[in-house]
Design a protein around this motif. Sequence first.
Motif, PDB file in Angstrom:
ATOM      1  N   PHE A 293      -7.402   3.146  -4.070  1.00 37.89           N
ATOM      2  CA  PHE A 293      -8.548   2.351  -3.638  1.00 37.89           C
ATOM      3  C   PHE A 293      -8.146   0.878  -3.542  1.00 37.89           C
ATOM      4  N   ALA A 294      -7.359   0.389  -4.531  1.00 33.48           N
ATOM      5  CA  ALA A 294      -6.862  -0.994  -4.492  1.00 33.48           C
ATOM      6  C   ALA A 294      -5.967  -1.207  -3.270  1.00 33.48           C
ATOM      7  N   CYS A 295      -5.170  -0.195  -2.924  1.00 34.66           N
ATOM      8  CA  CYS A 295      -4.326  -0.280  -1.727  1.00 34.66           C
ATOM      9  C   CYS A 295      -5.185  -0.432  -0.472  1.00 34.66           C
ATOM     10  N   ALA A 296      -6.279   0.319  -0.399  1.00 37.78           N
ATOM     11  CA  ALA A 296      -7.175   0.225   0.751  1.00 37.78           C
ATOM     12  C   ALA A 296      -7.789  -1.162   0.859  1.00 37.78           C
ATOM     13  N   VAL A 297      -8.191  -1.735  -0.279  1.00 38.34           N
ATOM     14  CA  VAL A 297      -8.774  -3.086  -0.284  1.00 38.34           C
ATOM     15  C   VAL A 297      -7.725  -4.107   0.171  1.00 38.34           C
ATOM     16  N   ALA A 298      -6.483  -3.949  -0.310  1.00 38.57           N
ATOM     17  CA  ALA A 298      -5.401  -4.856   0.103  1.00 38.57           C
ATOM     18  C   ALA A 298      -5.192  -4.780   1.614  1.00 38.57           C
ATOM     19  N   LEU A 299      -5.320  -3.587   2.184  1.00 37.23           N
ATOM     20  CA  LEU A 299      -5.133  -3.421   3.624  1.00 37.23           C
ATOM     21  C   LEU A 299      -6.295  -4.014   4.420  1.00 37.23           C
ATOM     22  N   VAL A 300      -7.499  -4.044   3.837  1.00 36.56           N
ATOM     23  CA  VAL A 300      -8.622  -4.735   4.484  1.00 36.56           C
ATOM     24  C   VAL A 300      -8.286  -6.214   4.635  1.00 36.56           C
ATOM     25  N   ILE A 301      -7.746  -6.801   3.560  1.00 39.39           N
ATOM     26  CA  ILE A 301      -7.328  -8.218   3.610  1.00 39.39           C
ATOM     27  C   ILE A 301      -6.275  -8.410   4.699  1.00 39.39           C
ATOM     28  N   ALA A 302      -5.295  -7.491   4.749  1.00 36.28           N
ATOM     29  CA  ALA A 302      -4.233  -7.573   5.750  1.00 36.28           C
ATOM     30  C   ALA A 302      -4.802  -7.464   7.162  1.00 36.28           C
ATOM     31  N   ASP A 303      -5.784  -6.592   7.340  1.00 34.30           N
ATOM     32  CA  ASP A 303      -6.408  -6.403   8.648  1.00 34.30           C
ATOM     33  C   ASP A 303      -7.088  -7.692   9.109  1.00 34.30           C
ATOM     34  N   VAL A 304      -7.812  -8.320   8.209  1.00 29.57           N
ATOM     35  CA  VAL A 304      -8.479  -9.585   8.538  1.00 29.57           C
ATOM     36  C   VAL A 304      -7.446 -10.663   8.869  1.00 29.57           C
ATOM     37  N   LEU A 305      -6.388 -10.747   8.072  1.00 28.75           N
ATOM     38  CA  LEU A 305      -5.324 -11.716   8.333  1.00 28.75           C
ATOM     39  C   LEU A 305      -4.696 -11.487   9.697  1.00 28.75           C
ATOM     40  N   TYR A 306      -4.498 -10.225  10.047  1.00 27.69           N
ATOM     41  CA  TYR A 306      -3.847  -9.922  11.325  1.00 27.69           C
ATOM     42  C   TYR A 306      -4.655 -10.469  12.495  1.00 27.69           C
TER      43      TYR A 306
ATOM     44  N   ALA B 249       0.828  -1.209   0.000  1.00 24.89           N
ATOM     45  CA  ALA B 249       0.000   0.000   0.000  1.00 24.89           C
ATOM     46  C   ALA B 249       0.861   1.257   0.000  1.00 24.89           C
ATOM     47  N   TYR B 250       2.028   1.184   0.670  1.00 24.42           N
ATOM     48  CA  TYR B 250       2.859   2.383   0.764  1.00 24.42           C
ATOM     49  C   TYR B 250       3.679   2.629  -0.504  1.00 24.42           C
ATOM     50  N   GLY B 251       3.930   1.586  -1.297  1.00 27.44           N
ATOM     51  CA  GLY B 251       4.728   1.734  -2.520  1.00 27.44           C
ATOM     52  C   GLY B 251       4.216   2.843  -3.435  1.00 27.44           C
ATOM     53  N   PRO B 252       2.918   2.843  -3.801  1.00 33.60           N
ATOM     54  CA  PRO B 252       2.410   3.918  -4.657  1.00 33.60           C
ATOM     55  C   PRO B 252       2.511   5.306  -4.031  1.00 33.60           C
ATOM     56  N   VAL B 253       2.491   5.378  -2.688  1.00 31.79           N
ATOM     57  CA  VAL B 253       2.644   6.677  -2.026  1.00 31.79           C
ATOM     58  C   VAL B 253       4.035   7.249  -2.311  1.00 31.79           C
ATOM     59  N   THR B 254       5.057   6.389  -2.319  1.00 30.23           N
ATOM     60  CA  THR B 254       6.425   6.871  -2.536  1.00 30.23           C
ATOM     61  C   THR B 254       6.620   7.446  -3.930  1.00 30.23           C
ATOM     62  N   ASN B 255       5.934   6.882  -4.936  1.00 31.14           N
ATOM     63  CA  ASN B 255       6.210   7.261  -6.323  1.00 31.14           C
ATOM     64  C   ASN B 255       5.131   8.108  -6.997  1.00 31.14           C
ATOM     65  N   TYR B 256       3.879   7.945  -6.579  1.00 32.18           N
ATOM     66  CA  TYR B 256       2.788   8.490  -7.383  1.00 32.18           C
ATOM     67  C   TYR B 256       1.952   9.558  -6.686  1.00 32.18           C
ATOM     68  N   ILE B 257       2.302   9.919  -5.436  1.00 27.77           N
ATOM     69  CA  ILE B 257       1.434  10.859  -4.714  1.00 27.77           C
ATOM     70  C   ILE B 257       1.441  12.242  -5.366  1.00 27.77           C
ATOM     71  N   ALA B 258       2.589  12.657  -5.928  1.00 32.04           N
ATOM     72  CA  ALA B 258       2.653  13.980  -6.587  1.00 32.04           C
ATOM     73  C   ALA B 258       1.753  14.000  -7.824  1.00 32.04           C
ATOM     74  N   LEU B 259       1.733  12.886  -8.563  1.00 27.90           N
ATOM     75  CA  LEU B 259       0.875  12.792  -9.750  1.00 27.90           C
ATOM     76  C   LEU B 259      -0.601  12.779  -9.352  1.00 27.90           C
ATOM     77  N   TYR B 260      -0.905  12.087  -8.257  1.00 28.83           N
ATOM     78  CA  TYR B 260      -2.285  12.043  -7.763  1.00 28.83           C
ATOM     79  C   TYR B 260      -2.737  13.434  -7.313  1.00 28.83           C
ATOM     80  N   ALA B 261      -1.850  14.145  -6.625  1.00 33.71           N
ATOM     81  CA  ALA B 261      -2.172  15.515  -6.195  1.00 33.71           C
ATOM     82  C   ALA B 261      -2.445  16.417  -7.398  1.00 33.71           C
ATOM     83  N   LYS B 262      -1.669  16.217  -8.450  1.00 39.74           N
ATOM     84  CA  LYS B 262      -1.865  17.005  -9.669  1.00 39.74           C
ATOM     85  C   LYS B 262      -3.219  16.702 -10.289  1.00 39.74           C
ATOM     86  N   GLU B 263      -3.617  15.424 -10.307  1.00 41.17           N
ATOM     87  CA  GLU B 263      -4.925  15.046 -10.834  1.00 41.17           C
ATOM     88  C   GLU B 263      -6.060  15.706 -10.044  1.00 41.17           C
ATOM     89  N   LEU B 264      -5.841  15.827  -8.725  1.00 39.65           N
ATOM     90  CA  LEU B 264      -6.874  16.417  -7.869  1.00 39.65           C
ATOM     91  C   LEU B 264      -6.828  17.938  -7.851  1.00 39.65           C
TER      92      LEU B 264
END
Length: 401
Positions: A373-386, A231-246
């Motif tokens: 959104f996909a990152c959030a869904v992946a973290l839901v799976i991780a939360d259940v696993l935990y 989930a954190y990987g896209p934050v490192t590389n794509y957050i500036a592009l996402y901010a630009k989109e918004l």
Amino acid sequence: MSNGNLTSALSEEKPPLWTRNFVTVAAANFLLFFSFYQLLPILPLYIIDKFQTDNATAGIIISLYTIGALACRPFAGFLVDTLSRKPLYFWTFFAFTACFVGYKAVSIIVILAAVRFLHGLFFGISSTASNTVAIDALPACRRGEGIGYFGISVNLAFATGPMTGMFLYEAFGDTIVFIISIALCVIGLILVQTLKIAPKEKKPHAPLSLDRFFLTRAIPQFVNFIFVGFAYGPVTNYIALYAKELGIGGSGWFYALIAAGLILNRIMTGRLIDRGYLIHLVGTGMTLNVIAYFILAMSHASATFFIAAFLIGTSLGLIFPGYQTMCVNLARHDQRGTANSTYLSGWDIGIGSGILVGGAMAGHFGMHRQVFFACAVALVIADVLYFTWTARHYLKNKLEG
């Protein structure tokens, strides 16, 4: 004896946390990470300018650092647990420093790629050794607190390094950035040389087995941490592009708020871990992380965008020391290097896969909202696993804590 006097006496009996070795290795770790983070924002510009290449080629070369770090992690744990830690730490830190010289000295792009890979490899071993030396310096009853404080050395480097590197580059050019990184690493080497670490006792060589390279007792923690890193990987590389989109400006503040959340929570989390709240703290962090990414994925304004950043940092401030403490407590004393490399490998694999999948998804959908959104869904799976697997496994199999 009154309650107040009893509390005072108990606190006086606590073994010291801020020992000379612990402070020294934390300072050296900060210098290691700061020198790396300082270079991070300017390296693509340096490669494109010096070698007249394109963004794609520069991106491939930069990614070799992560590949090098990931490739060595299992062997790093084995080396740290097998060899004397101080010489291993010193010489891999020295090789890490020499790679900064390599960036400036080479004039062939293929050799630069090799230097970048080696930089990641030596970083992987050195950072594993650094974490293990720090844990060795901590009293077991204050390990969670100490790990929390030690992690701040990385968070401070993350918060200040890129900003410093970019400022220096814009004001004075790339050469000064490399010179300062080398100088800081030399100071780090001096600090490492002053560490008081007993030579490793010579013991009969144990037969090679998987758990000398990977802590099999920590498989659930490893799997969960991959999801967090993904989930954190896209934050490192794509957050500036996402901010630009918004249409949101000042995306650099996003990382500063993550760092602020991390540091604030790390200061408080460690003591609570040592008081027996480890399972609850990590669980809270995992759930808060899910909420943070859903807020990020649904952001349309600056307020929610930056709130998500602080919540991501706050959740990671619970998760990072929690998972590292779990891995160390699941390991024997002679497996601490392996425990740390297993913990760090999960993060590296998650970060790398998150960047790759995030890039492919952004290319397919033409925007980055779906990625988060996909990152959030992946973290839901991780939360259940935990809650259904990881926490129960830890309580059943922990050796310490």
